[in-house]
Design a protein around this motif. Structure first.
Motif, mmCIF file in Angstrom:
data_model
loop_
_atom_site.group_PDB
_atom_site.id
_atom_site.type_symbol
_atom_site.label_atom_id
_atom_site.label_comp_id
_atom_site.label_asym_id
_atom_site.label_seq_id
_atom_site.Cartn_x
_atom_site.Cartn_y
_atom_site.Cartn_z
ATOM 1 N N VAL A 91 0.827 -1.197 0.000
ATOM 2 C CA VAL A 91 0.000 0.000 0.000
ATOM 3 C C VAL A 91 0.869 1.257 0.000
ATOM 4 O O VAL A 91 0.616 2.210 -0.761
ATOM 5 C CB VAL A 91 -0.948 -0.001 1.214
ATOM 6 N N VAL A 95 0.694 3.602 -3.225
ATOM 7 C CA VAL A 95 0.069 4.921 -3.066
ATOM 8 C C VAL A 95 1.042 6.034 -3.422
ATOM 9 O O VAL A 95 0.700 6.967 -4.153
ATOM 10 C CB VAL A 95 -0.447 5.088 -1.625
ATOM 11 N N LEU A 155 -1.841 -1.622 -7.639
ATOM 12 C CA LEU A 155 -2.403 -0.526 -6.849
ATOM 13 C C LEU A 155 -1.884 0.813 -7.350
ATOM 14 O O LEU A 155 -2.641 1.792 -7.420
ATOM 15 C CB LEU A 155 -2.048 -0.711 -5.376
ATOM 16 N N ILE A 159 -4.232 3.933 -8.383
ATOM 17 C CA ILE A 159 -4.132 5.211 -7.686
ATOM 18 C C ILE A 159 -3.768 6.324 -8.661
ATOM 19 O O ILE A 159 -4.258 7.456 -8.550
ATOM 20 C CB ILE A 159 -3.090 5.121 -6.553
ATOM 21 N N VAL A 198 -7.731 2.465 -0.798
ATOM 22 C CA VAL A 198 -6.517 1.952 -0.164
ATOM 23 C C VAL A 198 -6.861 1.033 1.006
ATOM 24 O O VAL A 198 -6.236 -0.016 1.196
ATOM 25 C CB VAL A 198 -5.630 3.117 0.306
#
Length: 283
Positions: A91, A95, A155, A159, A198
């Protein structure tokens, strides 16, 4: 407080999500306090090998006469630690990479996305197996880093897409005109708007990391030290669990513990999804 009240209201209406949340909470409590209240290696007795479930040993015993339930309890902590660490690393990297790429744009975005594409095309599990077999360690931090080596890329792309849409929003434009630094722009303006996605990814990332971690111990790639669910399955398999019913409970108990935890995470993540997406809420 609004988040907590919304979550509680959804959990009351969605029994599956409520049960999932309770199970996750129980697993977390067991992982924290289990090794303090249950010990393994103290009641080994080969004469009690592979006993069926009883009041003394609710899940039977292993080849050394050790209670399977006590091993399940003690083995929860190392499995959960690596799962949470790996999900946190995925994460954090995803991110940061996604927000910087989407907000800065231009050449920076192009370079970062090409690197991300490379990690997306690499077969994640074979790479993890190769690296884990080379370093051959059971250190939880190292294992978490290995399990996260490619998992962040998906991810990051998601994002980035959200950051691209947020970049042209009024509140971001206003902050840019006020000269807000990049660090504050990302941390205070963009990050709160991708928080819901998230949070759900973090929960599901734990499940994926646990599966991969157990697989490494099952295959014998990570060294067998201490007690965890992957090691239990490995030992049960090496003792002929597929060919005899004597070690059935020793084999299937950790497998059941893993499956129950994974299902609980999925059901609980449904509640979080409903909090962040009101149209999905159970009426």
């Amino acid at each position: 407080m609004r988040f907590a009240s919304d979550l509680w209201r959804i959990l009351r209406n969605d029994k599956g999500a409520l049960i999932g949340g309770i199970i996750v909470a129980i697993y977390c409590i067991v992982a924290i306090i289990g090794p303090w209240i249950v010990q393994v290696g103290n009641d080994q007795d080969p004469n009690n090998a592979y006993l069926p479930p009883s009041l003394t040993h609710p899940l039977g015993t292993d080849a050394l006469g050790e209670g399977v339930l006590s091993q399940i309890i003690v083995g929860a902590r190392p499995i959960m630690i690596v799962g949470v660490l790996a999900a946190a690393i995925q994460v954090a990297v995803g991110v940061i990479v996604g927000l910087v790429s989407g907000y800065v744009g231009g050449v920076v975005d192009g370079v970062i996305m090409r690197i991300t594409d490379v990690f997306l095309t690499i077969p994640g599990l074979p790479l993890v197996i190769v690296i884990a077999s080379v370093i051959h360690t059971s250190n939880p931090v190292v294992l978490a880093l290995v399990l996260s080596i490619t998992a962040w890329a998906g991810l990051a792309r998601a994002i980035r897409s959200q950051a691209l849409s947020l970049r042209s929003s009024d509140f971001v434009e206003a902050a840019r005109l006020q000269g807000v630094p990049l660090r504050n722009m990302i941390g205070r303006q963009l990050l709160p708007n991708v928080g819901p996605y998230v949070a759900i990814h973090f929960l599901l990332g734990i499940t994926g990391a646990i599966y991969a971690e157990v697989g490494l111990f099952l295959l014998g790639i990570a060294p067998i030290s201490g007690t965890n669910w992957g090691i239990m399955i490995n030992l049960a398999m090496s003792q002929g669990a597929l060919y005899t019913t004597d070690s059935a409970f020793y084999l299937f108990s950790p497998m059941a513990a893993i499956v129950i935890l994974q299902v609980a995470f999925v059901f609980f993540s449904r509640a979080l999804d409903s909090v962040f997406n009101p149209r999905l809420r159970v009426q």
